[in-house]
Design a protein around this motif. Structure first.
Motif, PDB file in Angstrom:
ATOM      1  N   LYS A 246       0.839  -1.206   0.000  1.00 29.03           N
ATOM      2  CA  LYS A 246       0.000   0.000   0.000  1.00 29.03           C
ATOM      3  C   LYS A 246       0.870   1.249   0.000  1.00 29.03           C
ATOM      4  O   LYS A 246       0.574   2.232  -0.698  1.00 29.03           O
ATOM      5  CB  LYS A 246      -0.921  -0.003   1.223  1.00 29.03           C
ATOM      6  CG  LYS A 246      -2.056  -1.015   1.157  1.00 29.03           C
ATOM      7  CD  LYS A 246      -2.885  -0.947   2.428  1.00 29.03           C
ATOM      8  CE  LYS A 246      -4.082  -1.886   2.362  1.00 29.03           C
ATOM      9  NZ  LYS A 246      -4.947  -1.765   3.555  1.00 29.03           N
TER      10      LYS A 246
ATOM     11  N   LEU B 295      -7.936   2.398  -0.812  1.00 31.44           N
ATOM     12  CA  LEU B 295      -6.861   1.405  -0.679  1.00 31.44           C
ATOM     13  C   LEU B 295      -6.473   1.222   0.789  1.00 31.44           C
ATOM     14  O   LEU B 295      -6.234   0.106   1.253  1.00 31.44           O
ATOM     15  CB  LEU B 295      -5.647   1.836  -1.496  1.00 31.44           C
ATOM     16  CG  LEU B 295      -4.363   1.012  -1.336  1.00 31.44           C
ATOM     17  CD1 LEU B 295      -4.530  -0.370  -1.972  1.00 31.44           C
ATOM     18  CD2 LEU B 295      -3.160   1.717  -1.951  1.00 31.44           C
ATOM     19  N   ASP B 296      -6.418   2.338   1.525  1.00 28.29           N
ATOM     20  CA  ASP B 296      -6.053   2.276   2.946  1.00 28.29           C
ATOM     21  C   ASP B 296      -6.934   1.295   3.707  1.00 28.29           C
ATOM     22  O   ASP B 296      -6.478   0.620   4.623  1.00 28.29           O
ATOM     23  CB  ASP B 296      -6.189   3.664   3.597  1.00 28.29           C
ATOM     24  CG  ASP B 296      -5.058   4.584   3.166  1.00 28.29           C
ATOM     25  OD1 ASP B 296      -4.041   4.066   2.660  1.00 28.29           O
ATOM     26  OD2 ASP B 296      -5.190   5.808   3.323  1.00 28.29           O
TER      27      ASP B 296
ATOM     28  N   LEU C  28      -6.858   6.125  -3.374  1.00 32.72           N
ATOM     29  CA  LEU C  28      -5.846   5.764  -2.377  1.00 32.72           C
ATOM     30  C   LEU C  28      -6.457   5.689  -0.983  1.00 32.72           C
ATOM     31  O   LEU C  28      -6.053   4.859  -0.161  1.00 32.72           O
ATOM     32  CB  LEU C  28      -4.678   6.760  -2.411  1.00 32.72           C
ATOM     33  CG  LEU C  28      -3.808   6.704  -3.679  1.00 32.72           C
ATOM     34  CD1 LEU C  28      -2.775   7.816  -3.692  1.00 32.72           C
ATOM     35  CD2 LEU C  28      -3.128   5.341  -3.835  1.00 32.72           C
TER      36      LEU C  28
ATOM     37  N   TYR D 163       1.325   6.941  -6.754  1.00 32.83           N
ATOM     38  CA  TYR D 163       0.146   7.630  -7.278  1.00 32.83           C
ATOM     39  C   TYR D 163      -0.184   8.917  -6.511  1.00 32.83           C
ATOM     40  O   TYR D 163      -1.214   9.532  -6.751  1.00 32.83           O
ATOM     41  CB  TYR D 163      -1.057   6.679  -7.297  1.00 32.83           C
ATOM     42  CG  TYR D 163      -0.912   5.622  -8.378  1.00 32.83           C
ATOM     43  CD1 TYR D 163      -1.460   5.822  -9.648  1.00 32.83           C
ATOM     44  CD2 TYR D 163      -0.182   4.454  -8.154  1.00 32.83           C
ATOM     45  CE1 TYR D 163      -1.301   4.881 -10.656  1.00 32.83           C
ATOM     46  CE2 TYR D 163      -0.014   3.508  -9.156  1.00 32.83           C
ATOM     47  CZ  TYR D 163      -0.576   3.724 -10.409  1.00 32.83           C
ATOM     48  OH  TYR D 163      -0.415   2.796 -11.410  1.00 32.83           O
TER      49      TYR D 163
ATOM     50  N   CYS E 279      -7.388   9.867  -8.092  1.00 32.50           N
ATOM     51  CA  CYS E 279      -6.326   9.190  -7.326  1.00 32.50           C
ATOM     52  C   CYS E 279      -6.451   9.362  -5.805  1.00 32.50           C
ATOM     53  O   CYS E 279      -6.320   8.384  -5.068  1.00 32.50           O
ATOM     54  CB  CYS E 279      -4.943   9.590  -7.828  1.00 32.50           C
ATOM     55  SG  CYS E 279      -4.542   8.780  -9.404  1.00 32.50           S
TER      56      CYS E 279
ATOM     57  N   ARG F  99       0.786   4.246  -2.706  1.00 34.12           N
ATOM     58  CA  ARG F  99       0.548   5.634  -2.298  1.00 34.12           C
ATOM     59  C   ARG F  99       1.638   6.550  -2.839  1.00 34.12           C
ATOM     60  O   ARG F  99       1.368   7.635  -3.345  1.00 34.12           O
ATOM     61  CB  ARG F  99       0.495   5.741  -0.767  1.00 34.12           C
ATOM     62  CG  ARG F  99      -0.875   5.424  -0.189  1.00 34.12           C
ATOM     63  CD  ARG F  99      -0.982   5.887   1.246  1.00 34.12           C
ATOM     64  NE  ARG F  99      -0.076   5.154   2.123  1.00 34.12           N
ATOM     65  CZ  ARG F  99      -0.404   4.028   2.778  1.00 34.12           C
ATOM     66  NH1 ARG F  99      -1.620   3.520   2.635  1.00 34.12           N
ATOM     67  NH2 ARG F  99       0.472   3.429   3.552  1.00 34.12           N
TER      68      ARG F  99
END
Length: 399
Positions: A237, A258-259, A255, A244, A251, A241
């Protein structure tokens, strides 16, 4: 009755289990993971893979869990469409025999076809292989020693069977210079049903695809050197990060999603090239034998084709494995080599490394496709260069 140990419950393994069982063999399927994998990325499913799924009685279910993408749309920093195309063309080219679905969903459907008919062991892996004239002595991590007539590695790019029987991965791996990552998020906004959105900057792209049940799937592809990949999900991850952080479009919210992701697919984009796909009583199918890379978009179909052809050749050879392994390879090798060359060309065009390359890519994108639709990208001439052989496999049906 020949016993066959199949390592890997992805796409190739369950397909092979189905056709071996249909041919009267006794397959046992083992999978290193404690359960079937979920999430991952979506694939485009058509052509010969579709034909095999049809012979397994799966097409209705595949269309039920799948999606019918209307458009591939390339967007800029502000989310404006800069290029793209509708996918009606592909429906026309395939006569409607074309669907997009999560790779994990296809794996689950294949697995459900065999789970009541084949011995399956999860959370188990091979730690030793000894190939003898009378069979293979297999050392399993948890269940100890067992003997099988044949062992088939259907265990993907990082195949254990390949490592044990053929040697270390780096001997056979040809990295295409990219890393791919994917994850799923719940509750992400905006949603664009049946549109595959792609945003690119030099050397990297991110794609978003809307799934059912308020889920969205994200795919990242970025160019990367040969340094080793981060091992833990936290490190993965962190790398995404960092890569991107400066990206426009969506984005930042991507992100943020994604976290919160509990699972991330993360791997190098590589091909596997072996001088032979079998060694004694051990053979490889799918990505373990000839990974064409995620970017070729045909890995799933090729996994199913190799499983079907290997089972068919074993049946045709009455179980004489040397003969079967040899004709399996003779039939498929030229076809696979073409796919690998095409995928190498495609990789270069996929995430261009320069601004100029990016502009050029957006102009020629009509000749390209969603990662999986290599149909136009890799050239129509090779699509039907392989005809599925007809084997005498009395496919078993469920009531």
């Amino acid at each position: 009755m020949k016993s066959v140990l199949i390592a890997g419950a992805g796409i190739a393994g369950p397909t092979l289990g189905f056709w071996l069982k249909a041919a009267g063999f006794e397959p046992t399927l083992i999978e290193r993971a404690p359960a079937l994998r979920r999430g991952g990325y979506v694939i485009d499913f058509w052509g010969l893979g579709y034909d095999i799924a049809e012979r397994m009685g799966l097409t209705a279910e595949i269309h039920r869990v799948g999606y019918h993408v209307r458009e591939l749309r390339i967007v800029n920093d502000r989310g404006r469409r800069v290029a793209g195309f509708g996918t009606r063309l592909f429906d026309e080219l395939t006569g409607g025999r074309y669907v997009t679905l999560a790779r994990s969903e296809l794996s689950r459907l294949l697995f459900e076809r065999i789970q009541d008919h084949v011995e399956v062991i999860f959370d188990e892996e091979i730690v030793g292989l000894e190939d003898r004239s009378c069979g293979v002595r297999v050392e399993l991590k948890r269940s100890g020693e067992r003997w099988f007539d044949l062992v088939i590695g259907a265990d993907g790019l990082h195949s254990t069977v390949r490592r044990l029987a053929f040697g270390p991965q780096q001997q056979f791996e040809n990295s295409l210079g990219y890393v791919a990552a994917a994850f799923e998020a719940r509750g992400y906004r905006p949603r664009d049903d049946d549109v595959y959105l792609v945003y690119g900057r030099p050397g990297q792209m991110v794609g978003r695809f809307t799934l059912r049940d308020d889920r969205s799937m994200f795919l990242f592809v970025f160019s990367a050197g040969s340094d080793s990949l981060p091992a833990t999900i936290e490190q993965q991850k962190a790398l995404l990060r960092e890569k991107y952080a400066a990206g426009g479009w969506e984005c930042p919210p991507i992100l943020a999603g994604l976290d919160r992701a509990g699972e991330v697919y993360f791997d190098r984009v590589s091909q596997i090239r072996l001088s032979g796909w079998s060694q004694g009583r051990v053979a490889l199918i799918g990505d373990a034998a000839f990974c064409v890379s995620l970017l070729a978009g045909q890995g799933t179909a090729l996994a199913m084709i190799s499983a079907y052809v290997l089972a068919g050749e074993l049946a045709a050879a009455g179980g004489r494995h040397q003969q079967a392994f040899s004709s399996y390879e003779t039939r498929l090798r030229p076809f696979i080599a073409t796919k690998q060359r095409g995928a190498e060309r495609f990789a270069a065009a996929f995430a261009p490394r320069t601004r100029w390359g990016l502009r050029f890519r957006n102009q020629v994108v009509r000749a390209f496709a969603i990662p999986g639709l290599a149909k136009l990208a890799i050239g129509r001439e090779i699509i039907d260069s392989l005809h599925l052989p007809e084997y005498d496999l009395p496919s078993f049906h469920h009531h």
